[in-house]
Each structure stands twice: as C-alpha cells, then as structure tokens.
Scaffold this motif. Structure first.
Motif, short mmCIF file in Angstrom:
data_model
loop_
_atom_site.label_atom_id
_atom_site.label_comp_id
_atom_site.label_asym_id
_atom_site.label_seq_id
_atom_site.Cartn_x
_atom_site.Cartn_y
_atom_site.Cartn_z
N ARG B 253 11.99 -13.54 -10.73
CA ARG B 253 10.76 -14.36 -10.76
C ARG B 253 9.65 -13.70 -11.56
O ARG B 253 8.60 -14.30 -11.77
N GLY B 254 9.88 -12.45 -11.96
CA GLY B 254 8.86 -11.74 -12.73
C GLY B 254 7.67 -11.32 -11.88
O GLY B 254 6.55 -11.16 -12.37
N THR B 255 7.91 -11.15 -10.59
CA THR B 255 6.78 -10.81 -9.69
C THR B 255 6.94 -9.41 -9.11
O THR B 255 6.41 -9.14 -8.03
N TRP B 256 7.67 -8.54 -9.81
CA TRP B 256 7.90 -7.20 -9.23
C TRP B 256 6.63 -6.35 -9.16
O TRP B 256 6.59 -5.38 -8.45
N GLN B 257 5.60 -6.76 -9.93
CA GLN B 257 4.36 -5.97 -9.90
C GLN B 257 3.45 -6.37 -8.74
O GLN B 257 2.52 -5.65 -8.41
N ILE B 258 3.75 -7.51 -8.14
CA ILE B 258 2.89 -7.98 -7.04
C ILE B 258 3.32 -7.31 -5.74
O ILE B 258 4.50 -7.27 -5.41
N ARG B 259 2.32 -6.78 -5.02
CA ARG B 259 2.64 -6.13 -3.74
C ARG B 259 2.71 -7.19 -2.64
O ARG B 259 1.92 -8.13 -2.63
N HIS B 260 3.68 -7.03 -1.77
CA HIS B 260 3.84 -7.97 -0.66
C HIS B 260 3.76 -7.19 0.65
O HIS B 260 4.79 -6.77 1.19
N PRO B 261 2.53 -6.98 1.12
CA PRO B 261 2.37 -6.17 2.34
C PRO B 261 3.15 -6.72 3.53
O PRO B 261 3.73 -5.97 4.30
N PHE B 262 3.18 -8.04 3.63
CA PHE B 262 3.86 -8.65 4.78
C PHE B 262 5.35 -8.34 4.73
O PHE B 262 5.97 -7.96 5.75
N VAL B 327 0.48 2.79 11.58
CA VAL B 327 -0.47 3.26 10.57
C VAL B 327 -0.46 2.31 9.36
O VAL B 327 -1.52 1.94 8.83
N ASP B 328 0.75 1.91 8.93
CA ASP B 328 0.86 0.99 7.79
C ASP B 328 0.16 -0.34 8.08
O ASP B 328 -0.54 -0.88 7.22
N VAL B 330 -2.29 -0.92 10.19
CA VAL B 330 -3.75 -0.72 10.20
C VAL B 330 -4.26 -0.60 8.77
O VAL B 330 -5.27 -1.21 8.39
N ARG B 331 -3.55 0.20 7.95
CA ARG B 331 -3.98 0.43 6.56
C ARG B 331 -3.98 -0.89 5.78
O ARG B 331 -4.95 -1.22 5.08
N LEU B 332 -2.90 -1.65 5.92
CA LEU B 332 -2.81 -2.91 5.17
C LEU B 332 -3.85 -3.92 5.67
O LEU B 332 -4.41 -4.68 4.89
N SER B 333 -4.09 -3.91 6.99
CA SER B 333 -5.12 -4.82 7.53
C SER B 333 -6.49 -4.45 6.98
O SER B 333 -7.28 -5.33 6.62
N LEU B 334 -6.77 -3.14 6.91
CA LEU B 334 -8.06 -2.70 6.36
C LEU B 334 -8.19 -3.10 4.90
O LEU B 334 -9.24 -3.57 4.47
N ASP B 335 -7.09 -2.90 4.12
CA ASP B 335 -7.11 -3.30 2.71
C ASP B 335 -7.42 -4.79 2.57
O ASP B 335 -8.24 -5.20 1.76
N ALA B 336 -6.73 -5.57 3.41
CA ALA B 336 -6.91 -7.03 3.35
C ALA B 336 -8.34 -7.40 3.71
O ALA B 336 -8.95 -8.26 3.07
N TYR B 337 -8.87 -6.72 4.74
CA TYR B 337 -10.25 -7.00 5.17
C TYR B 337 -11.24 -6.65 4.07
O TYR B 337 -12.15 -7.42 3.77
N ARG B 338 -11.02 -5.48 3.44
CA ARG B 338 -11.94 -5.07 2.37
C ARG B 338 -11.91 -6.06 1.21
O ARG B 338 -12.93 -6.41 0.64
#
Lengths: 117, 345
Positions: B253-262, B327-328, B330-338
């Motif tokens: 799909r050409g989306t390897w650069q997109i991060r998928h936290p979920f 920890v992951d 919490v970190r991803l939630s904080l990133d999303a919140y920011r």
C-alpha cells in the motif's frame, strides 16, 4: 471579564510595573509620605492602588534605594520617604534605559505607521 | 473609623509578625489621611455605605497583606525548571520501582485479581507521596536560598557552564518528527519475516535447526515438552503470520512510513499469548517425564525444580512485557494528546 480583557489587563499591569518604580523614584527626590506620593502620582496620570504602592515603598527601602523616617505632621505620625544617593544613581541609569526603550518603541511605531500609510 | 480599624486588624492577621506594627501604623496614617481628605471634600463624614465602598476598593485584607509578603511562591523561577525535571524523573522511577516491587510480590505467592486491583489503586497514592516529598524538598531549598542559608551551585544557573559545543547531535527524532522508515528497511523486514516464519515452521520436524548438536543430548534426557508447547507454538506461528501479512500489506500500500501505534500495541499484546498459555497450563508444568511409569521415582523432584524455574522465568518475562506494554501505552497516549493539543492550537 473576557479572556481578551483579562489578557489585556495582565499585559497592561506588566507594562506598568517597571514604569512605577521609575515614577516613584522620580517623585521621591522630594520627601513625601505614602498618601501624598500616591496623590502626586495620580495627579501626573499614574494612579496606583494602595496595595501596590505602599508595599513597593517598603521593597525599595529594603533594597537601599529609599530611606524613611517617622515624623509627626498635622498631629499624626507619618512615615516619610526620600531617595538615597544609591537610589539616585540607579534612578539615573534606569531613566537612561527607559528613555532608550521609549525612543526605540517610538521609532518602531513611527516606522510601522509609515509602512501602513 | 471603626470599620477602618476592623479592616486594619484583618490585614494585620496576614502580615509577617516581625513587621506587623510598623506596617499597620504606616497604613493607618496613609488611609486616615485619605479618609480625612475625602470627608473634607464632602463636608461630612462618609456614610456607612460610602465607607464600605471605599474599603472594598482598597481590596480584601488578604490581598492587601499579600503584597507585603517577601515571597509569594513556593518554588521560584530559578529552581522551578530543575524541580520539574527532578519531579519527572522521580515519578518515572517510582512508577517503575513500584511496578517491579508489585510484580515481585505477586511472584512470591499465587497472584489474585484483588492483589492486582489493590496495587493499581495504591499507585496514585505512592506517586502523590513522591511528588509531595520532592515538592517539600524543593520548597525547603527555595526558602534556604531566599534567606541566604544556601547558595545554589553554578550549574543551577540557567546559563552557567553552557556551551553550544556540548549540544547533542541533530537527529530528526529529537527535532520532533520520528525518522521515517526507508523502503529498503521495509522490504528487509518482510523478507526476514518470511524466512523467520519458514524457519519456525521447519523447527518441529528438524529440531536441529534450533538446538544444533544439542538435540542429541536433549533426546537422551528423561524429560519431554508438555502438550501446551504445541498450542503455544501454533500461537507463535499465527502471530508471525499476522505480523508478516501486516508488513507486506503496508509495503504494497506504500504506507510503510506511517506509524500505527494501535497496531503496535495490538501486536505486543498478542505476543503475550504464548507466555500466558504456559502460565495457565495444567499443573504449571511445561516439562513432563517421557516415561510416567518408571521415571517418577527417580526424576520427580528434579522435574519439579525444573518446572518451578521455568514458571518463575515465564512470570518474570510476563511482568516485563506487561510493564513495557504499559509504558508504551502511556507514551503513545501522551504523544496522541500532544498532537491533538498542537492541532487545536
């Protein structure tokens, strides 16, 4: 008070804070007590709350810029303030700084007004 | 005058005790002069309503007294950045130590859901206590510095000892945006994922691929793997297939650069399945005897030791994965919140 009004009030107070010290030091080249000083400043267009001015006098005295003396006047004991030699020296420096800032801001505003026109 | 006296008495209560008399005497002289002038202008004493209005305009006694206080903050601007950093570090380490201590406590006995719930409920109290102690310590330092009992070391000054040459090297991650994965890395991930899966599928038929020559020694032992290993093995295979398909899907799909936290959290959670299977296995025995008729007498004690060690190791692994997962999250939630806050601004 709306958010903008509140922000304006905070910025206005911030802007005045530095000028107040300068104005008080300028007025106290002549000896005065708190209330007459407040009146003199108000007459010059710089009204200050009692809760701001009187503690400010104490702080400036603690910093050695003012000297005070209790004395009776009109059958009432009053605390008279006068600028000290150190205060006068610092006042001259602050005044030069303020004049430089004032000139810069005036020049900036003049240039902006010129651009706008 | 009675109201003015009451006002001054109220102000006095909030003043520093060493200067109460002096300040009140000065304030009284100034306010009485002001009041006399007002009354002279009116030609009469102020009415109670006018007096009340005038006193109200002076501000509350607390506010009036507050301006005479030398210090209006708990932690000043020079200490605050250090306080914030220390607080962050103290809270992070407290959380980690608390998690490890709780996990160790659970491992020491059979854990129950109520133990986990209790530990979770106590966590905020532990963190709050740590934050309170850090704040208390910094407030004490601030008071000591303000009263010149203590001098802050030079490195506490905002610009002391700072040199541009000591700045860390530039990296895109530090600049805010994480460095995107290259196409070559994405392709390599799929290729290695495929070979890893093939290798995994070959291991049951060819254990030599995993254990090397040691396989002959293992065959000579009286122990064997319990049936739970088969279930866990197929779970592992399924997980690797899912991971491989997901990576291949992103590549196509050409989306390897997109991060998928979920997806990252989901894969990590699924990765726990084999470990959980072992921990919930019958009799907690991942290793069994080959010959149940003859061997128990000779090897039962040793087998029990091996299974206890294996279970302890699995519990530690499970605890570590759970902690890193937490920890992951919490970190991803904080990133999303920011990101959401930044987008809103």
């Amino acid at each position: 008070m709306t958010l903008t009004e509140n922000l304006f009030e905070n910025l206005r107070l911030e802007l005045r804070r530095g000028c107040l010290t300068l104005a008080v030091l300028a007025q106290l080249h002549e000896e005065r007590y708190g209330y007459t000083l407040r009146k003199a400043l108000a007459d010059d267009g710089l009204a200050i709350d009692e809760s701001t001015l009187y503690p400010l006098l104490r702080r400036l005295e603690a910093q050695g810029l003012l000297a005070s003396e209790w004395r009776e006047e009109e059958k009432r004991n009053k605390r008279f303030y006068r600028i000290t030699p150190d205060g006068a020296q610092l006042f001259a420096q602050l005044l030069a700084e303020w004049q430089a800032i004032n000139a810069s801001v005036t020049e900036t505003l003049r240039a902006r007004t010129g651009d706008a026109q | 005058m009675e109201r003015l006296d009451r006002y001054l008495l109220a102000v006095r209560k909030h003043l520093p005790w060493q200067r109460q008399d002096d300040i009140i005497a000065e304030l009284r002289a100034n306010l009485e002069a002001q009041l006399e002038e007002k009354e002279a202008a009116l030609g009469r004493p102020l009415s109670p309503a006018e007096m009340q209005e005038w006193l109200k305009a002076l501000g509350s006694p607390l506010r009036m007294a507050a301006h005479y206080q030398p210090q209006q903050y708990l932690i000043g601007p020079s200490l605050y950045p250090i306080f914030r950093n220390v607080l962050r570090i103290a809270l992070s380490w407290s959380a980690v130590i608390y998690c490890i201590a709780s996990a160790a406590g659970w491992l020491a006995k059979s854990p129950h859901a109520i133990d986990v719930l209790r530990a979770l409920l106590q966590a905020p109290l532990v963190l709050f206590t740590v934050a309170a102690w850090v704040t208390f310590a910094f407030a004490a330092i601030e008071i000591a510095v303000t009263h010149q009992f203590l001098k802050l070391p030079d490195f506490c000054a905002p610009s002391a000892g700072w040199s541009p040459a000591e700045l860390p090297p530039f990296s895109q991650e530090a600049a805010g945006g994480k460095k995107p994965k290259s196409f070559a890395a994405a392709v390599a991930e799929v290729i290695f994922g495929f070979f890893w899966l093939v290798w995994l599928l070959l291991v049951p038929a060819h254990p030599f691929l995993m254990f090397g020559p040691g396989v002959y020694y293992l065959r000579s032992l009286p122990y064997a793997l319990a049936p739970i290993w088969v279930t866990a093995y197929w779970c592992l295979v399924a997980l690797n297939i899912l991971q491989l398909l997901w990576n291949a899907y992103k590549l196509t799909r050409g989306t390897w650069q997109i991060r998928h936290p979920f997806a990252f959290i989901v894969f990590k959670t699924i990765g726990l399945t084999p470990v959980v299977l072992f921990l919930t296995a019958t009799h907690h025995a991942p290793i069994v005897l080959k010959d149940w008729v003859q061997d128990p007498a000779a090897y039962a004690a040793r087998l029990q030791e091996i299974n206890q060690m294996a279970n302890l190791s699995l519990e530690i692994v499970c605890a570590i994965i759970l902690i890193t997962l937490g920890v992951d999250i919490v970190r991803l939630s904080l990133d999303a919140y920011r990101k959401r806050v930044a987008a809103a601004q």
